[in-house]
Design an enzyme around this catalytic site. Structure first.
Site, PDB file in Angstrom:
ATOM      1  N   ASP A 131       0.841  -1.205   0.000  1.00  0.00           N
ATOM      2  CA  ASP A 131       0.000   0.000   0.000  1.00  0.00           C
ATOM      3  C   ASP A 131       0.875   1.253   0.000  1.00  0.00           C
ATOM      4  OD1 ASP A 131      -2.196  -1.610   0.210  1.00  0.00           O
ATOM      5  OD2 ASP A 131      -2.737  -1.011   2.242  1.00  0.00           O
ATOM      6  N   ARG A 181      -0.735  -0.740  -8.723  1.00  0.00           N
ATOM      7  CA  ARG A 181      -2.161  -0.455  -8.487  1.00  0.00           C
ATOM      8  C   ARG A 181      -2.283   1.067  -8.382  1.00  0.00           C
ATOM      9  NH1 ARG A 181      -3.271  -1.238  -2.760  1.00  0.00           N
ATOM     10  NH2 ARG A 181      -3.626  -3.438  -3.116  1.00  0.00           N
ATOM     11  N   HIS A 229     -13.499   3.141  -7.453  1.00  0.00           N
ATOM     12  CA  HIS A 229     -14.935   2.810  -7.545  1.00  0.00           C
ATOM     13  C   HIS A 229     -15.626   3.755  -8.503  1.00  0.00           C
ATOM     14  CE1 HIS A 229     -13.376   2.156  -3.428  1.00  0.00           C
ATOM     15  NE2 HIS A 229     -13.820   0.947  -3.674  1.00  0.00           N
TER      16      HIS A 229
HETATM   17  C1  LIG Z   1      -8.228  -1.739  -3.899  1.00  0.00           C
HETATM   18  C2  LIG Z   1      -7.925  -0.385  -3.327  1.00  0.00           C
HETATM   19  C3  LIG Z   1      -6.723  -0.168  -2.665  1.00  0.00           C
HETATM   20  C4  LIG Z   1      -6.429   1.087  -2.153  1.00  0.00           C
HETATM   21  N1  LIG Z   1      -5.196   1.322  -1.593  1.00  0.00           N
HETATM   22  C5  LIG Z   1      -4.852   2.581  -1.256  1.00  0.00           C
HETATM   23  C6  LIG Z   1      -3.540   2.888  -0.815  1.00  0.00           C
HETATM   24  O1  LIG Z   1      -2.670   2.011  -0.684  1.00  0.00           O
HETATM   25  N2  LIG Z   1      -3.238   4.189  -0.537  1.00  0.00           N
HETATM   26  C7  LIG Z   1      -4.177   5.200  -0.658  1.00  0.00           C
HETATM   27  O2  LIG Z   1      -3.835   6.368  -0.442  1.00  0.00           O
HETATM   28  N3  LIG Z   1      -5.431   4.926  -1.048  1.00  0.00           N
HETATM   29  C8  LIG Z   1      -5.804   3.655  -1.339  1.00  0.00           C
HETATM   30  N4  LIG Z   1      -7.084   3.398  -1.754  1.00  0.00           N
HETATM   31  C9  LIG Z   1      -8.137   4.439  -1.602  1.00  0.00           C
HETATM   32  C10 LIG Z   1      -8.158   5.411  -2.778  1.00  0.00           C
HETATM   33  O3  LIG Z   1      -7.030   6.244  -2.744  1.00  0.00           O
HETATM   34  C11 LIG Z   1      -9.418   6.305  -2.750  1.00  0.00           C
HETATM   35  O4  LIG Z   1      -9.419   7.060  -1.579  1.00  0.00           O
HETATM   36  C12 LIG Z   1     -10.717   5.545  -2.819  1.00  0.00           C
HETATM   37  O5  LIG Z   1     -10.651   4.486  -3.708  1.00  0.00           O
HETATM   38  C13 LIG Z   1     -11.879   6.508  -3.247  1.00  0.00           C
HETATM   39  O6  LIG Z   1     -11.620   7.015  -4.516  1.00  0.00           O
HETATM   40  P1  LIG Z   1     -12.304   6.467  -5.852  1.00  0.00           P
HETATM   41  O7  LIG Z   1     -11.224   6.151  -6.816  1.00  0.00           O
HETATM   42  O8  LIG Z   1     -13.219   5.356  -5.560  1.00  0.00           O
HETATM   43  O9  LIG Z   1     -13.042   7.706  -6.498  1.00  0.00           O
HETATM   44  P2  LIG Z   1     -14.055   8.773  -5.932  1.00  0.00           P
HETATM   45  O10 LIG Z   1     -14.149   9.814  -6.977  1.00  0.00           O
HETATM   46  O11 LIG Z   1     -13.693   9.179  -4.560  1.00  0.00           O
HETATM   47  O12 LIG Z   1     -15.404   7.958  -5.847  1.00  0.00           O
HETATM   48  C14 LIG Z   1     -16.121   7.537  -6.989  1.00  0.00           C
HETATM   49  C15 LIG Z   1     -17.444   6.961  -6.533  1.00  0.00           C
HETATM   50  O13 LIG Z   1     -17.208   5.735  -5.841  1.00  0.00           O
HETATM   51  C16 LIG Z   1     -18.050   5.624  -4.713  1.00  0.00           C
HETATM   52  N5  LIG Z   1     -17.217   5.625  -3.500  1.00  0.00           N
HETATM   53  C17 LIG Z   1     -15.927   5.968  -3.382  1.00  0.00           C
HETATM   54  N6  LIG Z   1     -15.500   5.812  -2.117  1.00  0.00           N
HETATM   55  C18 LIG Z   1     -16.559   5.375  -1.424  1.00  0.00           C
HETATM   56  C19 LIG Z   1     -16.750   5.029  -0.062  1.00  0.00           C
HETATM   57  N7  LIG Z   1     -15.784   5.108   0.834  1.00  0.00           N
HETATM   58  N8  LIG Z   1     -17.996   4.622   0.320  1.00  0.00           N
HETATM   59  C20 LIG Z   1     -19.009   4.531  -0.570  1.00  0.00           C
HETATM   60  N9  LIG Z   1     -18.870   4.831  -1.872  1.00  0.00           N
HETATM   61  C21 LIG Z   1     -17.666   5.245  -2.296  1.00  0.00           C
HETATM   62  C22 LIG Z   1     -18.982   6.803  -4.745  1.00  0.00           C
HETATM   63  O14 LIG Z   1     -20.137   6.442  -5.456  1.00  0.00           O
HETATM   64  C23 LIG Z   1     -18.199   7.839  -5.526  1.00  0.00           C
HETATM   65  O15 LIG Z   1     -19.020   8.766  -6.166  1.00  0.00           O
HETATM   66  C24 LIG Z   1      -7.392   2.138  -2.269  1.00  0.00           C
HETATM   67  C25 LIG Z   1      -8.596   1.916  -2.936  1.00  0.00           C
HETATM   68  C26 LIG Z   1      -8.868   0.679  -3.463  1.00  0.00           C
HETATM   69  C27 LIG Z   1     -10.172   0.487  -4.181  1.00  0.00           C
END
Ligand SMILES: Cc1cc2nc3c(=O)[nH]c(=O)nc-3n(C[C@H](O)[C@H](O)[C@H](O)COP(=O)(O)OP(=O)(O)OC[C@H]3O[C@@H](n4cnc5c(N)ncnc54)[C@H](O)[C@@H]3O)c2cc1C
Length: 309
Positions: A131, A181, A229
């Protein structure tokens, strides 16, 4: 960054809340949306359910900023046990680790030694993911990642699209044949080092993703995985992958347990590689509050749990 996101990210670091909020039943009920339980068995159960839907899984034992050597060694032993249990179960499950949970705050060499023990037990056809934590750890994490790659090809790194530096970090890593990733980034970072506006983070993500896919097509990136997501972004990237002649199984999306479940299943049904990161463990408070910060609407869901109690 919205005020609510900022407040929640500050709360994720609050020691008093960490020690007390976790005891409230409504908070515990709310966290259960994002994790199947605190035990490894709960994670294995969730992985079995996902496997039935052709969705792969990635386990992470929640914890960070460990300041005691014995505890970091214990976490390492736990991950060795996890790899044994995954192997026994025959599941298509990988693991993802946080370096500060393996002793990065204590010493870079100690952390690397712990990580090496985990790599030594990893299977050849499966990646151990690392991570990425807050910006103060990026240099040390990349340092350890590069050291690891010279000995263990099956190690992947998480990079954050919100950091201005990530474009250079991707280009520096590609000659080493990394697995990456890509995520948007979950921490509170200042505008001097990270895009403050969501639209700029999204644009950065798309550009970096294209670079990663081009590198994957020529064998320079072993695995390009998209940890998001954001369904619109995923669809854009999937279209780009198909137009670039990618086999569907080589386009990989990783999501968190409990978020966008339908899309996880949809991707798997369409033949893309869909994977879900399943978090478990007792140290879930900071991780959970970062999930709230990503979507402050989750606070309503928590409020509903409060009134249901
Ligand atoms: C597999 C994986 C590993 C990760 N590892 C790391 C890491 O090592 N370091 C790090 O800094 N970050 C990590 N993250 C978190 C990442 O940085 C984001 O903070 C997180 O994924 C939210 O951003 P998004 O890309 O989904 O987009 P966004 O624009 O934030 O969200 C897009 C849409 O997804 C949905 N969504 C997003 N988050 C949520 C939530 N919490 N609850 C409900 N719905 C939601 C909503 O519908 C939103 O409109 C990881 C995420 C994933 C999926």
């Amino acid at each position: 960054m919205s005020l609510m996101r900022s407040v929640l990210l500050a709360a994720s670091q609050n020691k008093w809340l960490r020690e007390n909020a976790v005891n409230y039943p409504f908070v515990r009920r709310s966290v259960s949306r994002f994790m199947p339980g605190e035990s490894l068995d709960a994670a294995l159960g969730a992985a079995q359910g996902l496997a039935q839907k052709q969705i792969a899984s990635i386990f992470t034992n929640l914890g960070e900023n460990v300041t005691d050597r014995a505890e970091a060694a214990q976490v390492t032993q736990h991950y060795l046990e996890v790899l044994r249990r995954i192997h026994q179960s025959g599941l298509n499950t990988e693991i993802s680790v946080k370096l500060t949970q393996l002793g990065l705050d204590l010493s870079l060499d100690f952390c690397f030694e712990n990580l090496e023990k985990i790599f030594a037990q990893g299977k050849k056809d499966s990646i151990v993911w690392v991570d990425m934590e807050a910006s103060g750890y990026v240099d040390a994490t990349l340092n350890i990642y590069k050291r690891s790659l010279t000995k263990y090809p099956n190690v992947g790194i998480c990079l954050q699209a919100y950091l201005y530096r990530t474009k250079k970090d991707v280009n520096d890593l590609l000659p080493l044949r990394p697995s990456i990733r890509l995520v948007k980034g979950a921490y509170k970072e200042p505008p001097e080092i990270a895009y403050p506006k969501k639209q700029d983070v999204d644009a950065s993500y798309f550009t970096l993703a294209q670079t990663m896919m081009a590198a994957q097509a020529t064998g320079k990136c072993v695995r390009a995985a998209f940890g998001t997501h954001d369904v619109a972004l995923i669809r854009q990237l999937a279209d780009h992958a198909v137009q670039s002649g990618f086999p569907k199984k080589d386009f990989e999306v990783q999501m968190l347990y409990g978020i966008q479940r339908e899309e996880q299943e949809h991707l798997a049904r369409e033949g893309y590689r869909s994977a879900v990161l399943v978090a478990y463990g007792t140290y879930w408070y900071p991780w959970f509050v970062r999930r709230l910060a990503e979507r402050p609407a989750n606070l309503w869901f928590m409020a509903r749990n409060l009134f249901a109690s």
